[in-house]
Design an enzyme around this catalytic site. Sequence first.
Site, PDB file in Angstrom:
ATOM      1  CG  ASP A   4       1.313   1.734   2.027  1.00  0.00           C
ATOM      2  OD1 ASP A   4       1.894   0.696   1.642  1.00  0.00           O
ATOM      3  OD2 ASP A   4       1.350   2.789   1.363  1.00  0.00           O
ATOM      4  CG  ASP A   5      -0.784  -1.793  -0.783  1.00  0.00           C
ATOM      5  OD1 ASP A   5      -1.435  -1.466  -1.778  1.00  0.00           O
ATOM      6  OD2 ASP A   5       0.416  -1.515  -0.627  1.00  0.00           O
ATOM      7  CD  GLU A  59       2.549   7.320  -5.990  1.00  0.00           C
ATOM      8  OE1 GLU A  59       2.593   6.294  -5.304  1.00  0.00           O
ATOM      9  OE2 GLU A  59       1.965   7.386  -7.101  1.00  0.00           O
ATOM     10  CG  PHE A  60       6.539   3.119  -6.315  1.00  0.00           C
ATOM     11  CD1 PHE A  60       7.772   2.756  -6.834  1.00  0.00           C
ATOM     12  CD2 PHE A  60       5.611   2.113  -6.071  1.00  0.00           C
ATOM     13  CE1 PHE A  60       8.085   1.432  -7.106  1.00  0.00           C
ATOM     14  CE2 PHE A  60       5.906   0.782  -6.334  1.00  0.00           C
ATOM     15  CZ  PHE A  60       7.144   0.442  -6.858  1.00  0.00           C
TER      16      PHE A  60
END
Length: 340
Positions: free
Chosen positions: A19-20, A176-177
């Site tokens: 996604d990055d 969240e991560f």
Amino acid sequence: MSSNTEQILLWLDCDPGHDDALAIILAAFNSHVKFLGISTASGNQTAAKTTANAISILESIGKKHDIPVVMGASKPLLRKRQNSPEIHGESGLDGTSLLPKCDKVLYAKAQERKAIDVMAQTILAQDRKVVLVATGAMTNIALLVSVYPEVVEKVEMFTFMGGASFGPGNVSATAEFNIYIDPEAAQICMQAGFQHVAMIPLDVTHTVLVTDNIIDRIRREVGEKNKTFAQMICELMVFFRDTYERVFDFHDGPPLHDPLAVFYAITHKQNKLAFKEKLMRVDVECGNGLCVGQTVCDIWGNSSTEEKNCYVTLSVDVDKFWDSMIEALVSGGASSPLDS
């Protein structure tokens, strides 16, 4: 803020990551953005791998000499390094053989100077304020504002993908991560004093899915003139889809988290707001219990002693986002050497 026609001066701190990779493409091919540079950190994979991936993505879109990359933090501030090969694979961008190999010269150059030195020099050298976007752990940003506190005044907006405001986390029941792997860094950033902080949490990103229809749209619209580039993007997204289905039981496609932090900056700057948001107090749990890494959002405004410090996004116009993302992918394909 300045006029709507003026380009955003944007620095992206990231950990590519599938996604990055699309966050990089969105920033690189939006007419409202002047892309100042990329800093990388350990997160989805090691800093060495995320740096190589950033350079490879830039190579795939014909931008490797236009956007500088610097390697940042190889571990969190206080905690042991944690990566996510179960989602992003051993390289951090598994799933395709079409992604160009990392340019060794640029990779060596990315390690020549400390990332925070390059970030500070670049931001302070601009004649107007900069937008800072984080799509991974905030280790580099925390170090930047600690060593160069004067940078804070030169940042008009800090947006980050991370946290969970109402729903569960994706690495624990509450966290969240990106926040979980370096909560101390996130808390430093929340208290740094940035003029405008915006949080794009899982509650929002989980509404933006790479469905089969989206993959078909990429094949059709991007692949119309640039089939190889479109195939590379689709292969990356299919790998991402399959890991999300296996690990998180997502059956309609994976959430495309990170580009939304870039999209927020673009639309906010244009006053074409695509997000609903609420200003509230946000702190990060930095203990060692079950709630470590939780973004504690004062939803009801009951914290009378702590200043509201973050615009927490509540929803996004999904169709508007995908139109912008597909447009950037079409431009990326046209610039790509893969189909030349």
